[in-house]
Design a protein around this motif. Sequence first.
Motif, short mmCIF file in Angstrom:
data_model
loop_
_atom_site.label_atom_id
_atom_site.label_comp_id
_atom_site.label_asym_id
_atom_site.label_seq_id
_atom_site.Cartn_x
_atom_site.Cartn_y
_atom_site.Cartn_z
N ILE A 11 40.74 34.17 42.82
CA ILE A 11 40.04 32.90 42.02
C ILE A 11 39.39 33.55 41.01
O ILE A 11 38.61 34.54 40.90
CB ILE A 11 39.08 31.98 42.94
N TYR A 13 37.25 34.15 37.55
CA TYR A 13 36.03 34.00 36.98
C TYR A 13 36.01 33.16 35.79
O TYR A 13 36.78 33.49 34.77
CB TYR A 13 34.97 35.17 36.45
N ASP A 50 36.25 30.89 40.63
CA ASP A 50 35.32 31.41 41.39
C ASP A 50 34.06 31.10 40.40
O ASP A 50 33.70 31.91 39.43
CB ASP A 50 35.48 33.07 41.31
N GLY A 261 44.07 42.31 42.23
CA GLY A 261 44.10 43.51 41.49
C GLY A 261 43.63 44.56 41.98
O GLY A 261 42.61 44.34 43.11
N ASP A 263 41.21 46.43 41.34
CA ASP A 263 39.61 46.32 41.05
C ASP A 263 38.96 45.59 42.30
O ASP A 263 37.84 45.99 42.44
CB ASP A 263 39.08 45.85 39.95
N TYR A 293 47.08 45.71 33.53
CA TYR A 293 47.79 45.76 32.26
C TYR A 293 46.91 46.31 31.44
O TYR A 293 45.68 45.71 31.26
CB TYR A 293 48.40 44.55 31.77
N1 MSP Z 1 36.45 36.27 40.85
C1 MSP Z 1 36.89 37.59 41.40
C2 MSP Z 1 38.01 37.41 42.49
C3 MSP Z 1 37.48 36.64 43.66
S1 MSP Z 1 38.91 36.26 44.85
C4 MSP Z 1 38.19 36.01 46.32
C5 MSP Z 1 37.52 38.12 39.92
N2 MSP Z 1 37.79 37.52 39.05
S2 MSP Z 1 38.57 38.07 37.84
O1 MSP Z 1 38.67 36.79 37.07
O2 MSP Z 1 37.60 38.96 37.19
O3 MSP Z 1 39.52 38.84 38.11
C6 MSP Z 1 40.89 38.12 38.63
C7 MSP Z 1 41.94 38.84 38.82
O4 MSP Z 1 42.68 39.41 37.43
C8 MSP Z 1 41.78 40.18 39.49
O5 MSP Z 1 42.88 40.37 40.64
C9 MSP Z 1 41.81 41.43 38.65
O6 MSP Z 1 42.17 42.61 39.18
C10 MSP Z 1 42.85 40.53 37.51
N3 MSP Z 1 42.72 41.32 36.28
C11 MSP Z 1 42.01 41.61 35.38
N4 MSP Z 1 42.32 42.40 34.52
C12 MSP Z 1 43.55 42.65 34.54
C13 MSP Z 1 44.35 43.55 33.81
N5 MSP Z 1 44.32 43.96 32.66
N6 MSP Z 1 45.73 43.68 34.39
C14 MSP Z 1 46.03 42.91 35.53
N7 MSP Z 1 45.33 42.31 36.47
C15 MSP Z 1 43.94 42.12 35.90
O7 MSP Z 1 37.53 39.48 40.07
#
Ligand code: MSP
Length: 645
Positions: A11, A13, A50, A261, A263, A293
Amino acid sequence: MSKTYYITTPIYYPSGKLHIGNTYTTVLCDTLKRYKALRGFDAYYLTGMDEHGKKIETVAAERGIAPLDHVKEMAEQTQALWDTLEISYDDFIRTTEKRHKTVVQKIFEQLLDQGDIYLGTYKGYYCMPCESFYTETQLGEHHTCPDCGRETSQLEEESYFFKLSKYQKKLLQFIEDHPDFITPETRKNEVVAFIKQGLNDLSVSRTTFDWGIKVVSNPKHVVYVWIDALSNYISALGYGTDNDQLYQQYWQGTEVVHVVGKDILRFHAIYWPIMLMALGVPVNFKLHAHGFYMMRDGKMSKSKGQVIYPDIILKRYGLDELRYFLLRELPYGGDGVFTPEAFVERINFDLANDFGNLLNRTISMINKYFSGSIRIDETVQTEFDASLNTLTEEVIKNTKSFMNTFKVSQALQEIWRLISRTNKYIDETMPWVLAKDPSQKPVLENVLYHLAESLRQIGILLKPVLIHASANLFKQLNVPESLQEWDSLGFGNQKNYTVIPKPTPLFPRLDVAEEVKALQELIRQGVEETAPQPESTVAEVTIDDFVKLDLRIGKVLTCKHHPDADKLLVSTVDIGQGQTKQIVSGIAKHYQPEDLIGKQVLVLTNLKPVKLRGVLSEGMLLAGSNKETLEVLFAHKLKAGDIVK
Ligand code: MSP
């Protein structure tokens, strides 16, 4: 009963606009869902937002709006984006929804009652942008954040802890017993090594901010992010409620997949299974962690102007182009780079030349040599048919196995092997030569039949990825619906073809230099456009709407910096008739308190009060802004309390 498939994205942010990195995760899940549905699974796709945490509270405060308004706007924006991208999600969960909060509160209390959560004291260093706590030994020089290098602040507070350590052995055993629990293998190894170092108990509540789900038995605590966030995967299915039919159907079903991802791998590979073990919920999911990416110069970053948004690409190119690039260019287990050159080349070489052209040539030849209609003739063969047929079978088998193991880029390479082989078949059989000899007519028909039938296979295999081009291909070749299905794969299942009289290109060829330039410009514009704006009103209003606003001149009596947010000022403003209002404004970057004290400003006085980072704000100071500057609107001759209309 058909087999079930439940797939989830993380989910997101609601802290900023989603870029192609996050879009990749969503498109990947969409593709996997479509693939499983094509394979006959009852597939269900969950995504969402989230919405709690200190960072979100801060972003909202900087915009001068309540967190709930901020997250609502971001959720609407995100859903609109997924709708534009035709993402086939079945549910969109927001952690501020009641259906989610109730489940989280219940889970927390259960873990507390069982003794898996206990009250202790948290000592640590907090990095706000990363929303992470670190111990002193993890910090960089000068107590900086080990991830982003920014300053951290020291914190000591009462906190609930989750006994991860108690489940360490059980989790290691689980990972050993389920070799495909975490993919890729390298990621699994990282997780195992991390667990073996020893798990510390996890701090799972906070008292220093209140934008979160309250702990029912001790409401001065809010549940800290991961228990809140991870629970979405089951709260959305109605787990722990009277209405848990989806939970029964999908969580307890055939296959459950979380795509994340790299991270956030650790949270999903360690905290989540342990939470489930503690709750007595079956840990029956598979976890796939993909890479990132990047941009040419490194990580995507809005502040460095290095970021690309999906809607920017869609303004100029099609959805399939975006989907294909994202899925093809990120290698399994690794990172990928988005460059305008790579994007344009993938469209030109793979989509326009190899694939699009094949369809075009095939349809043109069927029209030219057979007035648009051909049929199978099993008595005729060329020496090249067998190898094309064998390769087709091999490609179908490999595509299946790559798709089943999240290797979508490899699956696409397989499908392109069939496309190349089919192109080669044209060179080998040389239909234009066969056409010159009337006695070769049956052979020519057989050749064209092979081309059409090969394209039908390609169309089916590509259905989960190229959602429009595959439909377009079926239309141009006139493939009945039943022969567009996975089960109809295999040579010879469509016996005859009547194609459209004039083919239309699936993907227009692009001018490389021109498009690279255009993309660079689009990226630049996109970066500028996307800082969350302090609200822009687009809907038309009537005079009745306008008169609802109580706009007055106010005099700033006192003004100081917000105790907890650099970008905010807190003023008390005399609004006439003996009334004062406390107003929090996001203007500290442009004004010092002394610039405002004693000045007359324009105030919206009947705005619903909200707390901005813990300080009550009962109105709004009006200011104008553009990309460069912000200016508070001052009045000179008028007096506090004078009406503005
Ligand atoms: N809120 C948390 C996830 C909670 S799940 C129970 C979160 N959110 S996020 O918005 O920061 O990231 C969401 C997803 O996007 C993650 O899987 C993260 O790894 C992915 N990515 C963020 N930047 C990215 C790239 N540049 N490339 C590929 N995926 C990326 O973490």
